[in-house]
Design an enzyme around this catalytic site. Structure first.
Site, short mmCIF file in Angstrom:
data_model
loop_
_atom_site.label_atom_id
_atom_site.label_comp_id
_atom_site.label_asym_id
_atom_site.label_seq_id
_atom_site.Cartn_x
_atom_site.Cartn_y
_atom_site.Cartn_z
N GLU A 16 10.65 -3.22 -3.23
CA GLU A 16 10.58 -3.31 -4.58
C GLU A 16 11.98 -2.16 -5.32
OE1 GLU A 16 9.40 -5.52 -6.53
OE2 GLU A 16 10.95 -4.33 -7.87
N ALA A 48 21.45 15.17 -16.48
CA ALA A 48 20.84 16.29 -15.50
C ALA A 48 19.63 17.14 -16.05
CB ALA A 48 21.96 18.04 -15.95
N VAL A 61 1.08 -1.19 0.32
CA VAL A 61 -0.03 0.02 0.24
C VAL A 61 0.68 1.76 0.22
CG1 VAL A 61 -2.04 -0.92 1.52
CG2 VAL A 61 0.07 0.06 2.50
N CYS A 97 8.30 8.42 -4.89
CA CYS A 97 9.25 7.85 -3.68
C CYS A 97 10.66 8.90 -3.46
CB CYS A 97 9.61 6.63 -4.25
SG CYS A 97 8.44 5.46 -4.11
N GLN A 139 11.48 12.16 -2.80
CA GLN A 139 11.26 12.72 -2.53
C GLN A 139 9.99 12.31 -0.83
OE1 GLN A 139 10.21 17.30 -3.20
NE2 GLN A 139 8.39 17.14 -1.49
N LYS A 140 9.56 11.54 -1.01
CA LYS A 140 9.26 10.77 0.65
C LYS A 140 10.00 10.14 0.99
CE LYS A 140 6.82 7.44 -0.63
NZ LYS A 140 7.49 6.05 -0.65
N SER A 175 6.28 -2.66 0.90
CA SER A 175 5.89 -0.77 0.78
C SER A 175 7.20 -0.41 0.76
CB SER A 175 5.21 -0.35 1.85
OG SER A 175 3.69 -0.64 1.24
N LYS A 219 16.87 0.06 1.43
CA LYS A 219 15.44 0.51 0.98
C LYS A 219 15.57 2.21 0.74
CE LYS A 219 12.77 1.74 -2.92
NZ LYS A 219 12.61 0.93 -3.65
N LEU A 220 15.64 2.65 1.20
CA LEU A 220 15.88 3.81 2.10
C LEU A 220 16.99 4.84 1.09
CD1 LEU A 220 13.70 5.24 4.92
CD2 LEU A 220 13.20 4.82 2.86
P1 NAD Z 1 -0.08 3.36 -5.44
O1 NAD Z 1 -0.31 4.70 -4.22
O2 NAD Z 1 -0.29 3.32 -6.51
O3 NAD Z 1 -0.83 2.26 -4.80
C1 NAD Z 1 -1.53 1.50 -3.48
C2 NAD Z 1 -2.66 0.77 -3.51
O4 NAD Z 1 -3.31 0.84 -2.02
C3 NAD Z 1 -4.13 2.05 -4.02
O5 NAD Z 1 -4.15 1.90 -5.10
C4 NAD Z 1 -4.32 1.99 -2.92
O6 NAD Z 1 -5.62 2.23 -2.88
C5 NAD Z 1 -4.21 0.84 -2.15
N1 NAD Z 1 -4.57 0.72 -0.40
C6 NAD Z 1 -4.16 1.64 0.35
N2 NAD Z 1 -4.54 1.23 1.45
C7 NAD Z 1 -5.45 0.52 1.63
C8 NAD Z 1 -6.00 -1.31 2.27
N3 NAD Z 1 -5.87 -0.68 3.61
N4 NAD Z 1 -6.36 -1.95 2.03
C9 NAD Z 1 -6.36 -2.12 0.16
N5 NAD Z 1 -5.45 -1.29 -0.36
C10 NAD Z 1 -5.25 -0.53 0.40
O7 NAD Z 1 1.29 3.04 -4.35
P2 NAD Z 1 2.55 2.69 -5.15
O8 NAD Z 1 3.10 3.40 -5.90
O9 NAD Z 1 2.44 1.03 -5.95
O10 NAD Z 1 3.83 2.44 -4.13
C11 NAD Z 1 3.15 1.71 -2.69
C12 NAD Z 1 4.16 1.46 -1.79
O11 NAD Z 1 5.67 0.49 -2.65
C13 NAD Z 1 5.41 3.35 -1.10
O12 NAD Z 1 5.54 2.86 -0.01
C14 NAD Z 1 5.82 2.62 -1.88
O13 NAD Z 1 7.09 4.33 -1.80
C15 NAD Z 1 7.05 2.15 -2.76
N6 NAD Z 1 7.94 1.81 -4.17
C16 NAD Z 1 7.25 2.22 -5.32
C17 NAD Z 1 7.90 2.21 -6.22
C18 NAD Z 1 7.14 3.27 -7.70
O14 NAD Z 1 7.96 3.24 -8.13
N7 NAD Z 1 5.91 3.96 -7.20
C19 NAD Z 1 8.59 1.85 -6.39
C20 NAD Z 1 9.42 0.69 -5.33
C21 NAD Z 1 9.07 1.20 -4.29
C1 UGA Z 2 13.06 5.68 -8.31
C2 UGA Z 2 13.87 4.70 -8.74
O1 UGA Z 2 15.50 4.30 -9.56
C3 UGA Z 2 14.11 2.86 -8.17
O2 UGA Z 2 15.11 2.27 -7.79
C4 UGA Z 2 12.50 2.92 -6.71
O3 UGA Z 2 12.34 1.45 -6.53
C5 UGA Z 2 11.41 3.62 -6.56
O4 UGA Z 2 11.44 5.08 -7.43
C6 UGA Z 2 11.21 3.83 -5.76
O5 UGA Z 2 10.73 3.72 -4.97
O6 UGA Z 2 9.55 5.11 -5.73
P1 UGA Z 2 11.17 6.21 -10.53
O7 UGA Z 2 10.94 7.88 -9.42
O8 UGA Z 2 10.02 5.23 -10.76
O9 UGA Z 2 12.44 5.08 -9.46
O10 UGA Z 2 12.04 6.98 -11.52
P2 UGA Z 2 13.56 6.85 -12.16
O11 UGA Z 2 14.54 6.46 -12.81
O12 UGA Z 2 14.77 6.94 -10.33
O13 UGA Z 2 13.42 8.47 -12.37
C7 UGA Z 2 13.27 9.85 -10.70
C8 UGA Z 2 12.83 10.80 -11.44
O14 UGA Z 2 14.75 11.17 -11.31
C9 UGA Z 2 12.66 11.63 -12.82
O15 UGA Z 2 11.95 12.28 -12.10
C10 UGA Z 2 13.76 10.84 -13.13
O16 UGA Z 2 13.42 12.06 -14.25
C11 UGA Z 2 14.55 11.77 -12.41
N1 UGA Z 2 15.94 11.50 -12.91
C12 UGA Z 2 16.48 10.59 -13.29
C13 UGA Z 2 17.47 12.51 -13.41
O17 UGA Z 2 16.49 13.75 -13.08
N2 UGA Z 2 18.38 13.03 -14.16
C14 UGA Z 2 18.99 10.81 -13.22
O18 UGA Z 2 19.70 10.87 -13.83
C15 UGA Z 2 17.32 10.22 -13.17
#
Ligand code: NAD
Ligand code: UGA
Length: 471
Positions: A160, A267, A89, A275, A277-278, A130, A219-220
Site C-alpha cells: 500500500e 524542510a 497487520v 513507516c 524509519q521502520k 502489510s 515498497k521498501l
Molecule cells: P496499525 O497498527 O494501525 O494496524 C494493524 C492492526 O492489526 C491493529 O489494529 C492490530 O490490532 C491488528 N492485528 C495485529 N495482529 C493481528 C492478528 N494476528 N489478528 C488480527 N488483527 C491483528 O498498522 P497500520 O499503520 O495499518 O500498518 C499496517 C501495515 O501497513 C504495516 O506493515 C505498515 O508498514 C503498512 N503501511 C502502513 C501505512 C500507513 O500509512 N500507516 C501505509 C502503507 C503501508
Molecule cells: C509515507 C509515504 O508517503 C506513503 O507512500 C507510504 O505508503 C507510507 O509512508 C507508509 O508506508 O506508511 P506517511 O508516512 O503517511 O506516508 O506520510 P508522508 O506524507 O510521507 O510524511 C512522512 C513524514 O515526512 C511526515 O512527518 C512529514 O511531515 C514528513 N515530510 C514529508 C517532510 O518533512 N517534508 C516533506 O517534504 C514531506
C-alpha cells in the site's frame, strides 16, 4: 478465473480500515469483512468515532457499513467465507532478540498465516498488504504448506502506498497499484483476480504486475527514496542556516528541474510516521543480511540525518533560551507526525518533548487530534527503546509532571517563554498571533519547525522567530 465475492482483511488499522472502506465503495458487489483481534478497535469502527482520523473516511464508512462493509472480531468465520484474504497487520521494528532495533517483527504476520492455514476449508488467495521484507512470501508459503496440503494457496504482494492525512484520495486516485505474484499459471490467475478487483476504479495501465520479490522490494525502496528526499533537504537546511541561504528558495529552485520534481522537498523538524524509519531500518538490516554493508551504510545515513535534525531543533530551543529551559513553560503546537491525522507514531514531537523534559522544561502541548494518553504512551514507549545505561531515561512521574496537555491552544501558549510549531496543522496559521504575543513572557520566541508561519507577520509583532533553514 474464480470470481472474488468476499474479501477478508486481517488488521483494522490505518491501512486496513481506509483501504477496505474504499474497496467497499468501489466494489458494491463484493462483501468486505474487516477483522481485528482488538475488540475496542472493532467497536470503534462500528461507531461514528472511528479509531482512525482521515478526511473523508467517515462519510464512506457511513455509506457502506452494514451493506457490503463489515467490522468484526470473528476472524475464523471471515477467513472461512472469503476467497481472498488481505494481511494488513502491523510490522513494527523488532524490539527484542535477533535483529533488535532493525529488522521487522513479523510475528503478527506469522500468526495470521497460521490462523488462515488452520481455518481454511477451500482454496485461498492470500494478499500481503502489510509492508514486508523481500522474500517474506516465501516464509508464508512454507508455513502454509507445512500446515495444510489439502488446498491451494496463492500468495500475492500488493503493498500500500497511501499516505496518512490524504489516504482516501490516495486510494481513490492511486498513482499506481502494484501486484506481485508467482509467474506460474496459478500465480498469474491470482494476479488477474486481484487486478479485476482494482479495475473497478483504477485504470488498467496504472495496475503494475510483477514478480513477488520485485513487488515486496519496491515498497521498501519507495519509502526509502521518499525519506531520502526529506533528509537531503533537511541536510541542506543546516547549511542554509550557516550561509544565509533560504532553504525554501533552494527547494523551489531545485524542484523546478523536471528531473527532480517539487514534491517531498519541504524542510522540516524531521520526518515521522510509523513507516519511514521502520522500513529503512528493515532495508538496512536486509542489506547487511545479504552481505552488502556499503549499501546498508548508505541508507542508514537517511535515518541518522533525521535524528540529527530533530536533535538540532531541540538544541536550538535550549541554546536560544539562554542554555536552560529548566522550569520554563515551553508550548508545543502539534503532536501528530503530520497534519490531518491522529497518528503520532515516531512523530518528531516525541523526541523534541523528550529532550526538553530531560532539561526539566514544562512542555505544554496542544494538538487538535491526538489524545493526552497517546502522548504519554508515546513518551513511555520512547524510554523503553532507549539504549544505554538509563541515564537519559525519563521516569513516568517525570513525564506526567512535565507534559501538560491542553484542549485550548491559547492556554498552552499563555505565559510561555517560547512556542514550537512541530506539526503543520492549518489552524495554526489562523491564530491571533498578536494576542498570543501579548500574553507570552518577553522576549517571546517562536520556533517554526515546519516553516508554515511565513507571512503571519510574527517578527513585526515582536516575536523572535527561528525557522528551519533560514539564516
Ligand atoms: P496499525 O497498527 O494501525 O494496524 C494493524 C492492526 O492489526 C491493529 O489494529 C492490530 O490490532 C491488528 N492485528 C495485529 N495482529 C493481528 C492478528 N494476528 N489478528 C488480527 N488483527 C491483528 O498498522 P497500520 O499503520 O495499518 O500498518 C499496517 C501495515 O501497513 C504495516 O506493515 C505498515 O508498514 C503498512 N503501511 C502502513 C501505512 C500507513 O500509512 N500507516 C501505509 C502503507 C503501508
Ligand atoms: C509515507 C509515504 O508517503 C506513503 O507512500 C507510504 O505508503 C507510507 O509512508 C507508509 O508506508 O506508511 P506517511 O508516512 O503517511 O506516508 O506520510 P508522508 O506524507 O510521507 O510524511 C512522512 C513524514 O515526512 C511526515 O512527518 C512529514 O511531515 C514528513 N515530510 C514529508 C517532510 O518533512 N517534508 C516533506 O517534504 C514531506
Amino acid at each position: 478465473m474464480k470470481e472474488v465475492k468476499t474479501i477478508c482483511c486481517i488488521g483494522a488499522g490505518y491501512v486496513g480500515g481506509p483501504t477496505m472502506a474504499v474497496f467497499s465503495l468501489k466494489c458494491p458487489h463484493i462483501k468486505i469483512i474487516v477483522v481485528d483481534s482488538n475488540p475496542q478497535k472493532i467497536e470503534a469502527w462500528n461507531s461514528n468515532e472511528l479509531p482512525v482520523y482521515e478526511p473523508g473516511l467517515l462519510d464512506i464508512v457511513k455509506q457502506t457499513r452494514g451493506k457490503n462493509l463489515f467490522f468484526t472480531t470473528d476472524i475464523d468465520s471471515a477467513i472461512d467465507e472469503a476467497e481472498m484474504i488481505f494481511i494488513s497487520v502491523n510490522t513494527p521494528t523488532k524490539n527484542y532478540g535477533v535483529g533488535k532495533g532493525m529488522a521487522a517483527d513479523l510475528k503478527y504476520v506469522e500468526l495470521c498465516t497460521r490462523q488462515i492455514a488452520r481455518v481454511a476449508k477451500d482454496d485461498k488467495i492470500i494478499v500481503e498488504k502489510s509492508t514486508l521484507p523481500v522474500r517474506t512470501a516465501e516464509s508464508i508459503k512454507t508455513i502454509i504448506s507445512g500446515c495444510s496440503s489439502e488446498f491451494s494457496f496463492q500468495v500475492l504482494s500488493n503493498p500500500e502506498f497511501l499516505a496518512e492525512g490524504t489516504a482516501i484520495n490516495d486510494l481513490l486516485n492511486a498513482d499506481r497499484v502494484l501486484i506481485g505474484g508467482d509467474q506460474t499459471p496459478e500465480g498469474l490467475e491470482a494476479i488477474e483476480a486481484l487486478t479485476a478487483v482494482y479495475a473497478n476504479w483504477i485504470p488498467r495501465e496504472r495496475i503494475i504486475q510483477t514478480r513477488l520479490w520485485s513487488s515486496e522490494l519496491s515498497k521498501l525502496t519507495a519509502n526509502a527514496f521518499l525519506a531520502q528526499r526529506v533528509s537531503s533537504i533537511n541536510a541542506i537546511s543546516a547549511l542554509c542556516e550557516r550561509t544565509g541561504a533560504d532553504v525554501d528558495e533552494v527547494a523551489r529552485a531545485v524542484g523546478m528541474d523536471s528531473r527532480i520534481g517539487p514534491k517531498f522537498l519541504k524542510a522540516s523538524v524531521g520526518f515521522g510516521g510509523s513507516c519511514f524509519q521502520k522500513d529503512i531500518l528493515n532495508l538496512v538490516y536486509l542489506c547487511r543480511h545479504f552481505g552488502l554493508p556499503d549499501v546498508a551504510s548508505y541508507w542508514e545515513q537517511v535515518i541518522k540525518m533525521n535524528d540529527y535534525q530533530k536533535h538540532r531543533f531541540a538544541q536550538k530551543v535550549i541554546t536560544t533560551l539562554f542554555n536552560t529551559v529548566s522550569d520554563k513553560k515551553i508550548s508545543m503546537l502539534g503532536w501528530a507526525f503530520k497534519k490531518d491525522t491522529n497518528d503520532s507514531r515516531e512523530s518528531a514531537a516525541i523526541y523534541i518533548a523528550d529532550e526538553l523534559l530531560q532539561d526539566q522544561a514544562r512542555v505544554h502541548v496542544y494538538d487538535p487530534r491526538v489524545s493526552p494518553e497517546r502522548m504519554i504512551d508515546d513518551l513511555m514507549f520512547l524510554q523503553s527503546v532507549k539504549n544505554g545505561n538509563g541515564d537519559n531515561k525519563l521516569s513516568e512521574k517525570q513525564i506526567r509532571d512535565g507534559l501538560i496537555v491542553h484542549k485550548d491552544p491559547y492556554q498552552a501558549l499563555e505565559n510561555a517563554h517560547a512556542t514550537m510549531v512541530v506539526t503543520e496543522w492549518d489552524e495554526f496559521r489562523d491564530y491571533d498571533w498578536k494576542s498570543i504575543y501579548d500574553n507570552m513572557l518577553k522576549p517571546a520566541f517562536l520556533f517554526d519547525g515546519r516553516n508554515i508561519l511565513d507571512g503571519a507577520g510574527l517578527e513585526e509583532i515582536g516575536f523572535k522567530v527561528y525557522q528551519i533553514g533560514k539564516g
